[in-house]
Each structure stands twice: as C-alpha cells, then as structure tokens.
Design a protein around this motif. Sequence first.
Motif, PDB file in Angstrom:
ATOM      1  N   ASN A   1       0.847  -1.194   0.000  1.00 34.45           N
ATOM      2  CA  ASN A   1       0.000   0.000   0.000  1.00 34.45           C
ATOM      3  C   ASN A   1       0.882   1.243   0.000  1.00 34.45           C
ATOM      4  O   ASN A   1       1.933   1.269   0.640  1.00 34.45           O
ATOM      5  CB  ASN A   1      -0.894   0.063   1.238  1.00 34.45           C
ATOM      6  CG  ASN A   1      -2.108  -0.843   1.185  1.00 34.45           C
ATOM      7  OD1 ASN A   1      -2.713  -1.123   2.207  1.00 34.45           O
ATOM      8  ND2 ASN A   1      -2.505  -1.292   0.009  1.00 34.45           N
TER       9      ASN A   1
ATOM     10  N   ASP B   1      -3.097   4.798  -1.341  1.00 33.15           N
ATOM     11  CA  ASP B   1      -4.124   3.942  -0.751  1.00 33.15           C
ATOM     12  C   ASP B   1      -4.632   4.494   0.576  1.00 33.15           C
ATOM     13  O   ASP B   1      -5.758   4.207   0.990  1.00 33.15           O
ATOM     14  CB  ASP B   1      -3.565   2.535  -0.520  1.00 33.15           C
ATOM     15  CG  ASP B   1      -3.084   1.916  -1.819  1.00 33.15           C
ATOM     16  OD1 ASP B   1      -3.933   1.696  -2.706  1.00 33.15           O
ATOM     17  OD2 ASP B   1      -1.868   1.682  -1.955  1.00 33.15           O
TER      18      ASP B   1
ATOM     19  N   ALA C   1      -6.843   7.230  -3.655  1.00 28.89           N
ATOM     20  CA  ALA C   1      -7.555   6.298  -4.527  1.00 28.89           C
ATOM     21  C   ALA C   1      -9.038   6.278  -4.151  1.00 28.89           C
ATOM     22  O   ALA C   1      -9.407   6.605  -3.017  1.00 28.89           O
ATOM     23  CB  ALA C   1      -6.958   4.893  -4.375  1.00 28.89           C
TER      24      ALA C   1
ATOM     25  N   GLY D   1      -9.710   4.563  -1.087  1.00 32.43           N
ATOM     26  CA  GLY D   1      -8.699   4.870  -0.082  1.00 32.43           C
ATOM     27  C   GLY D   1      -9.303   5.341   1.235  1.00 32.43           C
ATOM     28  O   GLY D   1     -10.499   5.610   1.337  1.00 32.43           O
TER      29      GLY D   1
END
Length: 144
Positions: free
Chosen positions: A25, A61, A86, A89
């Motif tokens: 991540n 992320d 994201a 996220g």
Amino acid sequence: MSATAGQAADGVRSVADRFGLEPGNVVMEMGYDDDVDHDLRDALTDRCGELVDEDTDEVVDAVLIWYRDGDGDLFEILTDALGPLADAGVVWLLTPKAGRGGHVEPSDISESASTAGLQQTSTINAGKDWSGARLVAPRAARRK
C-alpha cells in the motif's frame, strides 16, 4: 492466510494491523513533526514501505494526517488529502488524546470531515499519545 498472519508473536494485533494496511500500500503522510509517534511510523513503514510526502504525484491507498489543534484549518487539510487518494482509499486522522496538548474535540473532527465529504467509520488507540479516526468517502464505504 492463517489466523495468526499479521499478528504479533504474542497474539496481540500489531498497531499496523489496526490500520488495515497491507504490504505494498502507498501511504502519504501529512503533518509530520517531532511529536509524532515514531513507533507507529516504524510499524507502518515496516508494513507498507516508506511513507510518501504530500508532494507526491502517486495515487495513494491511505493518507496519514498528524493534526493538532492550531495546525490550521482541518477542513482544508482533509480536502488536500483527498486529491491523491484512490477511490477506495482511507484517511487516518491522528490527533492527540484528551488531556494532551493539541487535543482536538471529536465534534470538530466530525464537522470538518462531513464538510469535506468524509464520514468517520471508526476510532482506534494509535499510540500512547495519539488517537486515530478512520475517514472514508461515502462511495468508498459502500464498496466494501
């Protein structure tokens, strides 16, 4: 994955586990200063690799925000955090615990998050002096 995967040897969930982050991540960090919890940062770095700063061009992320009362407009900081995030996220807002310098009232967090289009889904004990609020965009919460 075994029942003990991602757990400390003594069976207690590690601090990195509480953040729900996985190896690989990309995690952006904002608000770093000398008072951050270095054990927490080390645990997250061990799990995900080096944290990227807010000047990154990468899609991330998760965003880890160290925020203290007086650090500026929380709404603006949360809005800035959303740019590289994201779709699915998560934003982790870390604030000093009650009774510590820089403590932020939960109502201030809730109001700023809501105004920024985020909703709080949980809180965690993020270390000796820090609490963590997990914030997600409502559309991301529905995808889980």
